[in-house]
Write a protein that holds these residues in place. Structure first.
Motif, short mmCIF file in Angstrom:
data_model
loop_
_atom_site.label_atom_id
_atom_site.label_comp_id
_atom_site.label_asym_id
_atom_site.label_seq_id
_atom_site.Cartn_x
_atom_site.Cartn_y
_atom_site.Cartn_z
N GLU A 223 53.45 6.33 21.13
CA GLU A 223 52.14 6.94 21.26
C GLU A 223 51.22 6.32 20.20
O GLU A 223 51.54 6.35 19.01
N PRO A 224 50.08 5.75 20.57
CA PRO A 224 49.16 5.22 19.56
C PRO A 224 48.77 6.27 18.52
O PRO A 224 48.68 5.96 17.32
N VAL A 225 48.52 7.49 18.95
CA VAL A 225 48.37 8.63 18.05
C VAL A 225 49.34 9.70 18.54
O VAL A 225 49.26 10.14 19.68
N MET A 260 48.43 12.06 25.89
CA MET A 260 47.70 13.06 25.12
C MET A 260 46.52 12.47 24.36
O MET A 260 45.44 13.07 24.30
N CYS A 261 46.69 11.28 23.80
CA CYS A 261 45.65 10.76 22.90
C CYS A 261 44.60 9.92 23.61
O CYS A 261 43.60 9.53 23.00
N GLY A 262 44.79 9.62 24.90
CA GLY A 262 43.86 8.76 25.61
C GLY A 262 42.71 9.49 26.26
O GLY A 262 42.52 10.69 26.10
N MET A 263 41.92 8.77 26.99
CA MET A 263 40.77 9.26 27.74
C MET A 263 39.70 9.87 26.83
O MET A 263 39.16 10.94 27.09
N GLY A 264 39.41 9.17 25.73
CA GLY A 264 38.28 9.53 24.89
C GLY A 264 38.56 10.41 23.70
O GLY A 264 37.65 10.76 22.96
N ARG A 265 39.81 10.75 23.47
CA ARG A 265 40.09 11.75 22.44
C ARG A 265 40.09 11.22 21.02
O ARG A 265 40.16 12.00 20.07
N THR A 266 40.02 9.91 20.85
CA THR A 266 40.03 9.36 19.50
C THR A 266 38.73 8.61 19.19
O THR A 266 38.64 7.89 18.20
N GLY A 267 37.71 8.76 20.03
CA GLY A 267 36.44 8.10 19.81
C GLY A 267 36.24 6.90 20.70
O GLY A 267 35.11 6.42 20.85
N THR A 268 37.29 6.37 21.28
CA THR A 268 37.21 5.34 22.31
C THR A 268 37.99 5.82 23.51
O THR A 268 38.88 6.68 23.38
N LEU A 269 37.68 5.29 24.69
CA LEU A 269 38.34 5.80 25.90
C LEU A 269 39.86 5.65 25.79
O LEU A 269 40.61 6.55 26.14
N HIS A 270 40.29 4.50 25.27
CA HIS A 270 41.71 4.26 25.05
C HIS A 270 41.95 4.20 23.54
O HIS A 270 41.27 3.46 22.82
N ALA A 271 42.92 4.97 23.06
CA ALA A 271 43.16 5.02 21.62
C ALA A 271 43.53 3.64 21.07
O ALA A 271 43.15 3.28 19.96
N ILE A 272 44.25 2.85 21.87
CA ILE A 272 44.75 1.57 21.38
C ILE A 272 43.63 0.56 21.15
O ILE A 272 43.82 -0.45 20.45
N GLU A 273 42.45 0.80 21.72
CA GLU A 273 41.32 -0.10 21.49
C GLU A 273 41.08 -0.31 20.00
O GLU A 273 40.69 -1.40 19.57
N GLN A 274 41.29 0.73 19.20
CA GLN A 274 40.98 0.66 17.78
C GLN A 274 42.01 -0.14 16.99
O GLN A 274 41.80 -0.44 15.82
N GLU A 275 43.13 -0.49 17.65
CA GLU A 275 44.17 -1.25 16.97
C GLU A 275 44.12 -2.74 17.30
O GLU A 275 44.87 -3.53 16.75
N GLY A 276 43.25 -3.13 18.24
CA GLY A 276 43.06 -4.53 18.54
C GLY A 276 44.17 -5.18 19.33
O GLY A 276 44.33 -6.41 19.30
N ILE A 277 44.97 -4.39 20.04
CA ILE A 277 46.03 -4.94 20.88
C ILE A 277 46.01 -4.26 22.25
O ILE A 277 45.24 -3.33 22.47
N GLY A 287 43.71 14.32 30.02
CA GLY A 287 42.26 14.21 30.07
C GLY A 287 41.73 13.47 31.29
O GLY A 287 40.55 13.57 31.62
N LEU A 288 42.60 12.73 31.98
CA LEU A 288 42.18 12.01 33.18
C LEU A 288 41.69 12.97 34.26
O LEU A 288 40.72 12.68 34.96
N GLY A 289 42.36 14.10 34.40
CA GLY A 289 41.97 15.07 35.42
C GLY A 289 41.44 16.37 34.86
O GLY A 289 40.96 17.22 35.60
N ALA A 290 41.57 16.55 33.55
CA ALA A 290 41.04 17.73 32.84
C ALA A 290 41.53 19.05 33.44
O ALA A 290 40.86 20.07 33.30
#
Length: 327
Positions: A223-225, A260-277, A287-290
């Motif tokens: 899990e990224p987070v 759990m951590c995806g779909m905007g919950r860490t400030g970007t749509l995908h949490a892994i975006e912030q890790e550069g990979i 969060g995809l279906g809320a």
């Protein structure tokens, strides 16, 4: 005999007598939710509950959102469900396009399921089939992290690192190895920088791969987070870049669990975006279906899709409700 036994059993009132539902606990009957509005749920007696956790970290759009309800009604008026083995739908194609447009680099396809556990199961089976398609059938082991959670079905439970959830089902679980999580608060030494600590725990992955034999390892799941089982543990700088390097070096697939951590919950749509990979496979749900419909997905990299498309031509997996139009 049957009637007598039934009568005898019926004479003993159960702790949750009055319901035929096997609820999550046998010691009480939960209140009946009859209405939702924004951040509140109301029971049959009119009592309101602040849904502070969004159920199982799901209801991120609030309850009874008029736009969501209208979209669902529109879809039901057209077609609620068609089996994805025979048909696609505009709703499924449009959501796949939307997810592809925002996906991390390398993602090429979207495989829809009905929740997070199903997404993990699909990702694990896809990883295994990938190696069969490319002629590496010995790759079967999965490595994950301690105190992680990837779902409650048997495959997902096997790779999860929550010992309490696993314990009574251990004889049924597939073999998986677990390394240290990124738990800076507890595990970083006084003489370490965050970056040095991250490299140390990331390198446990390399050690585990070599112990199992690099030719035998299929995937690393993380899990990224980290969510429920450890409490919002974010990675230290450089950790996931090192993990990506190790996976690439030994030909191991990286499965990122963003249920759990995806779909905007860490400030970007995908949490892994912030890790550069990017991962080779990435799971999303919650969060995809809320909470309005059960839905999850696996984001699939081009190399995995190409291997299947150019090999057997189909992913040997499926569920009745995958790609459900209303969801």
């Amino acid at each position: 005999m049957t009637n007598a036994s039934h009568s005898a059993n019926s004479s003993r009132p159960a702790a949750n007598a009055g319901t035929r539902v096997l609820h999550r606990t046998s010691t009480s009957i939960p209140p009946c939710a009859v209405r939702g509005e924004g951040i509140y749920i109301f029971d049959q007696n009119g009592k309101s509950y602040l849904d502070a956790c969004g159920g199982a970290a799901v209801s991120c759009l609030g309850h009874s959102d008029p736009d969501v309800r209208a979209a669902m009604h529109t879809q039901i008026d057209q077609i609620a469900y068609a089996h994805s083995g025979f048909f696609s739908s505009d709703a499924m194609e449009e959501l796949a396009d939307e997810l592809f447009a925002s996906a991390p680099e390398g993602i090429d396809k979207v495989y829809f399921v009905s929740g997070g556990s199903e997404a993990t199961e699909a990702a694990l089976k896809m990883a295994r089939q990938y190696f069969l398609e490319i002629g590496q059938p010995d790759r079967k082991y999965v490595i994950a992290r301690r105190q992680s959670y990837h779902g409650n079905t048997l495959g997902a439970l096997s790779v999860g690192g929550n010992m309490w959830r696993r314990k009574q089902f251990e004889p049924l679980l597939i073999t998986a190895s677990h390394i240290a999580p990124v738990y800076q608060y507890r595990d970083q030494r006084d003489d370490e920088t965050p970056e040095a600590y991250g490299l140390r725990v990331a390198n446990e992955l390399e050690t585990a791969i070599l112990e199992l034999g690099s030719e035998n390892v299929a995937a690393f799941v993380a899990e990224p987070v980290v969510g429920a089982t450890a409490g919002a543990l974010a990675p230290v700088p450089g950790y996931f870049k090192r993990v990506r390097e190790i996976c690439d070096q030994y030909g191991v697939l990286l499965i990122l669990d963003e249920v759990m951590c995806g779909m905007g919950r860490t400030g970007t749509l995908h949490a892994i975006e912030q890790e550069g990979i990017s991962g080779d496979l990435q799971t999303i749900a919650k969060g995809l279906g809320a909470g309005y419909q059960p839905i999850g997905a696996v984001l699939v990299s081009k190399k995995i899709n190409d291997a299947i498309a150019n090999g057997s031509g189909f992913f040997q997996h499926g569920h009745t409700y995958q790609g459900h139009a209303t969801a």
